[in-house]
Scaffold this active site. Structure first.
Site, PDB file in Angstrom:
ATOM      1  N   ARG A  39       3.576 -13.280  10.002  1.00  0.00           N
ATOM      2  CA  ARG A  39       4.262 -12.034   9.755  1.00  0.00           C
ATOM      3  C   ARG A  39       5.559 -11.996  10.558  1.00  0.00           C
ATOM      4  O   ARG A  39       5.759 -12.787  11.472  1.00  0.00           O
ATOM      5  CB  ARG A  39       3.390 -10.826  10.069  1.00  0.00           C
ATOM      6  CG  ARG A  39       2.787 -10.785  11.441  1.00  0.00           C
ATOM      7  CD  ARG A  39       1.749  -9.679  11.571  1.00  0.00           C
ATOM      8  NE  ARG A  39       2.333  -8.354  11.568  1.00  0.00           N
ATOM      9  CZ  ARG A  39       2.002  -7.398  10.681  1.00  0.00           C
ATOM     10  NH1 ARG A  39       1.104  -7.621   9.765  1.00  0.00           N
ATOM     11  NH2 ARG A  39       2.560  -6.212  10.746  1.00  0.00           N
TER      12      ARG A  39
ATOM     13  N   LYS B  70       3.579   0.857   9.630  1.00  0.00           N
ATOM     14  CA  LYS B  70       3.807   2.136   8.967  1.00  0.00           C
ATOM     15  C   LYS B  70       3.224   3.285   9.766  1.00  0.00           C
ATOM     16  O   LYS B  70       3.789   4.366   9.804  1.00  0.00           O
ATOM     17  CB  LYS B  70       3.175   2.115   7.571  1.00  0.00           C
ATOM     18  CG  LYS B  70       4.111   1.602   6.515  1.00  0.00           C
ATOM     19  CD  LYS B  70       3.409   1.527   5.182  1.00  0.00           C
ATOM     20  CE  LYS B  70       2.426   0.403   5.160  1.00  0.00           C
ATOM     21  NZ  LYS B  70       1.915   0.091   3.825  1.00  0.00           N
TER      22      LYS B  70
ATOM     23  N   GLU C 126       0.873  -1.172   0.000  1.00  0.00           N
ATOM     24  CA  GLU C 126       0.000   0.000   0.000  1.00  0.00           C
ATOM     25  C   GLU C 126       0.914   1.227   0.000  1.00  0.00           C
ATOM     26  O   GLU C 126       1.763   1.348   0.885  1.00  0.00           O
ATOM     27  CB  GLU C 126      -0.863  -0.030   1.271  1.00  0.00           C
ATOM     28  CG  GLU C 126      -2.031   0.890   1.229  1.00  0.00           C
ATOM     29  CD  GLU C 126      -2.901   0.732   2.491  1.00  0.00           C
ATOM     30  OE1 GLU C 126      -3.673   1.650   2.753  1.00  0.00           O
ATOM     31  OE2 GLU C 126      -2.785  -0.286   3.193  1.00  0.00           O
TER      32      GLU C 126
END
Ligand code: ATP
Ligand code: MG
Length: 558
Positions: free
Chosen positions: A259, A269, A34
């Site tokens: 993850r 982020k 993204e």
């Protein structure tokens, strides 16, 4: 990727084998960042899994900017992400896409669902939606579920035309209000938002939800293996529902993996942006940041990072990896490849009193004992040197084997044997000069008579030719090993001593004029690289990439 097969590769192998559901297909994956921030080491794991898996099977991997959600996206990030992927050694060829490029197709597929009676426009407000959500064992409800297809179609078109305010309507998939999986309780697949999109401008005021858009984007690109992190596991039934019910050209399979979590840092982020926006770091590429641009500036190599990702492996169970292991992988790489030089971080003058004044000579010193092919470099020597402050004590402590008046003979690396005879001090008692005598018959560092040298080998630089530089020593950005753990305010876990600046340090004359990128081992001190942002040929700035000492101990059995 390592030779051993991970569980994803094993699943794919079964699927593409003769008789498998994807028999004979080329493996086609995608990496879907993204563009709302810079990539961090967690994204890098996903990148290595996505590109690496395709590579392993001789397949292909698309780069897809997942810009479906219009908030906070920016071209700055789009470019930085491409740079980071290339730096890691991966390439998407011609296959770079934007999720937003599929908005029209996605919209048409949503209309298709409405026509099939598989989607409807719901007028519950966000608050009402919550109240109608039901509970475990209690189905959700919506008074709009059975509205006629034509009515939903008309309203959906008018939603697109901008006739209704934000939050007044949504498009929901008509799946199962009683499902034990809440993601399947007629999830919202479109919502109204009056925000500008970084590529689409104001073309759209309705946006598809990730769970609807992502499987469609995958299918439209012909992705057959959509690899993602474990938090999407509960969304897989919805993913499958979308590819089965929307009229898409293929049915990709979603496979989830754990993850990456790392101690002493945050991998989000949103949180990294807070550090940047609050000025707590110098930018996304601050060498303390876990971003790829930060790691690059810190002196990390793509090889070290890939090695790290390979060694932590791909699995289905969440775990947290020690930051020290990442450093361990860098240290191994630099130990093999970095050129050795001498630099004195806390310089104190040392005078070799029996070396003739005005004389100087040059030693050829090996650049890297691990790589004899890297040759030697000239290092000048004279009566006037700098050594490290901690290599001298006026009053030795027990077991101290370095310089002190009357102490043992010590080796000046690659040069001569010296013995300390005394020192000079200023009025406050600070050491201003260390005095030594050298053995002229020990050129190169070994005494002619072969006697044993009891003292330490000490690094030095020639005071007459040394170059001033700045050194930035880094420590963990967070002193708390788990700043991200539940309930903690991560900003209060910052390490106040994560940056220490030493200026000036004294480095070998041969480094003058050098430009980034360049990595070195400063003998006895650590691995350093020229700072890509602040270093200039006439003003060297070094980042400590990693210390020499390994605090990491490999868990047994690994
Ligand atoms: P963040 O929380 O940092 O914003 P994100 O998931 O929102 O992460 P994306 O840009 O959507 O960021 O992620 C791109 C890809 O990287 C996705 O496939 C995502 O699952 C993956 N990813 C993100 N964080 C990690 C992580 N810590 N470990 C492994 N993969 C990750
Ligand atoms: Mg995301």
């Amino acid at each position: 990727m390592s030779e051993e097969k991970n569980f994803i590769q094993a699943l794919i192998e079964e699927d593409i084998a003769p008789g498998g559901p994807m028999a004979g297909q080329e493996v086609h994956t995608r990496f879907p960042p993204e563009p709302n921030g810079y990539l961090h080491i967690g994204h890098c794991k996903a990148m290595c899994v996505d590109f690496g898996t395709a590579e392993k099977f001789g397949g292909i991997c698309n780069l897809r900017f997942d810009d479906t959600n219009p908030a906070k996206e920016d071209n700055e990030y789009v470019e930085a992400i491409q740079e980071d992927i290339h730096w890691m050694g991966y390439d998407w060829g011609e296959r770079m896409y934007y999720g937003s490029d599929y908005f029209e197709q996605t919209y048409q597929l949503a209309e298709g669902l409405i026509r099939k009676g598989l989607a409807y426009v719901c007028e519950l407000s966000a608050e009402e939606f919550k109240a109608h959500r039901g509970d475990i064992g209690v189905p959700a409800t919506s008074p709009w579920r059975d509205r006629p297809v034509e009515e939903s179609l008309d309203l959906f078109r008018r939603m697109r035309a901008g006739e209704f305010p934000e939050g007044s309507m949504t498009l929901r998939a008509r799946i199962d209000l009683a499902s034990g999986n809440f993601n399947m309780r007629d999830p919202v697949i479109y919502r109204i938002r009056y925000v500008e999109h970084h590529r689409q401008g104001t073309n759209w005021c309705i946006f598809p939800m990730y769970d609807f858009a992502h499987p469609i984007q995958d299918a439209l690109e012909g992705i057959n293996f959509s690899l993602c992190t474990l938090e999407y596991e509960d969304h897989r039934p919805l993913y499958n529902w979308v590819v089965e019910n929307a009229d898409v050209p293929c049915r990709p399979r979603q496979i989830e993996f754990a993850r990456l979590n790392l101690t002493h840092t945050v991998l989000s982020k949103r949180k990294l942006r807070q550090l940047v926006e609050n000025g707590l770091v110098s930018g996304w590429d601050d060498p303390r940041m876990p971003t790829l641009c930060g790691l690059r500036r810190r002196g990390y190599t793509p090889d070290a990072i890939r090695d790290f990702i390979d060694r932590i492996g791909v699995s289905k169970s969440d775990s947290t990896v020690e930051y020290g292991f990442l450093e361990h992988c860098l240290r191994e790489d630099l130990n093999e490849n970095a050129r050795r030089v001498m630099a004195v971080l806390h310089p104190v003058p040392l005078t070799v009193t029996n070396y003739p004044e005005g004389q100087s000579e040059t030693f050829e010193i090996e650049n890297n004992p691990n790589r004899p092919e890297d040759g030697t470099r000239p290092v000048t020597f004279s009566r006037n040197l700098y050594v490290e402050a901690e290599d001298f004590l006026e009053e030795p402590v027990p077991k101290y084997k370095r310089l002190y008046p009357g102490g043992p003979e010590c080796r000046l690396k690659g040069a001569y044997i010296i013995r300390c005879t005394g020192c000079n001090k200023d009025a406050e008692g600070n050491i201003t000069e260390i005095l030594c005598e050298y053995d002229p018959d020990s050129r190169g560092g070994d005494p002619a008579d072969g006697r044993k040298i009891k003292g330490a080998a000490i690094h030095w630089v020639d005071r007459d030719t040394a170059v001033d530089a700045e050194a930035r020593l880094y420590d963990n950005l967070f002193s708390d090993p788990e700043p991200d753990a539940g309930g903690k305010d991560f900003l209060s876990c910052l390490n106040p001593d994560s940056l220490q600046v030493l200026d000036p340090i004294k480095v070998e004359a041969g480094l003058a004029g050098m430009e980034a990128p360049a990595s070195f081992q400063f003998l006895r001190q650590g691995y350093f690289c020229l700072d890509s942002a602040d270093s200039a040929p006439d003003r060297l700035v070094f980042n400590r990439s990693v210390s020499l000492k390994d605090s990491f101990t490999m868990p047994t059995g690994k």
